[in-house]
Design a protein around this motif. Structure first.
Motif, mmCIF file in Angstrom:
data_model
loop_
_atom_site.group_PDB
_atom_site.id
_atom_site.type_symbol
_atom_site.label_atom_id
_atom_site.label_comp_id
_atom_site.label_asym_id
_atom_site.label_seq_id
_atom_site.Cartn_x
_atom_site.Cartn_y
_atom_site.Cartn_z
ATOM 1 N N UNK A 28 0.867 -1.170 0.000
ATOM 2 C CA UNK A 28 0.000 0.000 0.000
ATOM 3 C C UNK A 28 0.910 1.229 0.000
ATOM 4 N N UNK A 29 0.791 2.060 -1.040
ATOM 5 C CA UNK A 29 1.714 3.185 -1.196
ATOM 6 C C UNK A 29 1.148 4.506 -0.670
ATOM 7 N N UNK A 30 0.069 4.435 0.101
ATOM 8 C CA UNK A 30 -0.463 5.661 0.715
ATOM 9 C C UNK A 30 0.430 6.093 1.878
ATOM 10 N N UNK A 31 0.167 7.273 2.392
ATOM 11 C CA UNK A 31 0.930 7.770 3.544
ATOM 12 C C UNK A 31 0.663 6.880 4.759
ATOM 13 N N UNK A 32 1.551 6.959 5.728
ATOM 14 C CA UNK A 32 1.404 6.173 6.958
ATOM 15 C C UNK A 32 0.059 6.473 7.632
ATOM 16 N N UNK A 33 -0.320 7.740 7.676
ATOM 17 C CA UNK A 33 -1.588 8.132 8.297
ATOM 18 C C UNK A 33 -2.793 7.537 7.578
ATOM 19 N N UNK A 34 -2.768 7.576 6.243
ATOM 20 C CA UNK A 34 -3.859 6.980 5.474
ATOM 21 C C UNK A 34 -3.938 5.477 5.742
ATOM 22 N N UNK A 35 -2.783 4.833 5.763
ATOM 23 C CA UNK A 35 -2.696 3.395 5.992
ATOM 24 C C UNK A 35 -3.270 3.042 7.362
ATOM 25 N N UNK A 49 6.489 8.080 -1.911
ATOM 26 C CA UNK A 49 7.692 8.913 -1.910
ATOM 27 C C UNK A 49 8.937 8.178 -1.379
ATOM 28 N N UNK A 50 8.749 6.953 -0.861
ATOM 29 C CA UNK A 50 9.900 6.178 -0.388
ATOM 30 C C UNK A 50 10.125 4.902 -1.203
#
Length: 102
Positions: A28-35, A49-50
């Motif tokens: 899952x390539x969403x941000x940590x918060x979204x995840x 971005x990573x």
């Protein structure tokens, strides 16, 4: 391969099934918060971005990869980066849609 297949518009469910049968890892390539707000059980969170910096880590998994995000746009970018680096990958699209296909 036809243009629709190249765009990922033909039989995505079939491809997802083939990948899961081969033991694919879901990233899952969403941000940590979204995840943290919801995700597919067992998926790994590697924000877009990573992703380029994590290529060697992903290659060490020695498994095909299904990438997902919220809508499929970021996962399309991630799939492109992974393909360029020789990783067998498919864009699973939005995580909720992907979850319903698993």
């Amino acid at each position: 391969m036809g243009i629709l297949s190249m765009l990922g518009l033909v039989s995505k469910s079939k491809n997802i099934k083939e990948f899961t049968n081969k033991g694919a890892v879901i990233i899952d390539v969403r941000s940590r918060g979204e995840f943290q707000g919801g995700h597919i059980k067992g998926s790994k969170n590697i924000p877009l971005d990573t992703i380029a910096a994590k290529i060697s880590e992903i290659k060490k998994l020695e498994k095909p990869v299904i990438v997902c995000c919220r809508s499929g746009m970021r996962s399309a970018q991630a799939a492109s980066i992974l393909k360029e680096n020789g990783i067998e990958v498919i864009n699973g699209g939005g995580w909720q849609s992907l979850e319903s296909k698993l």
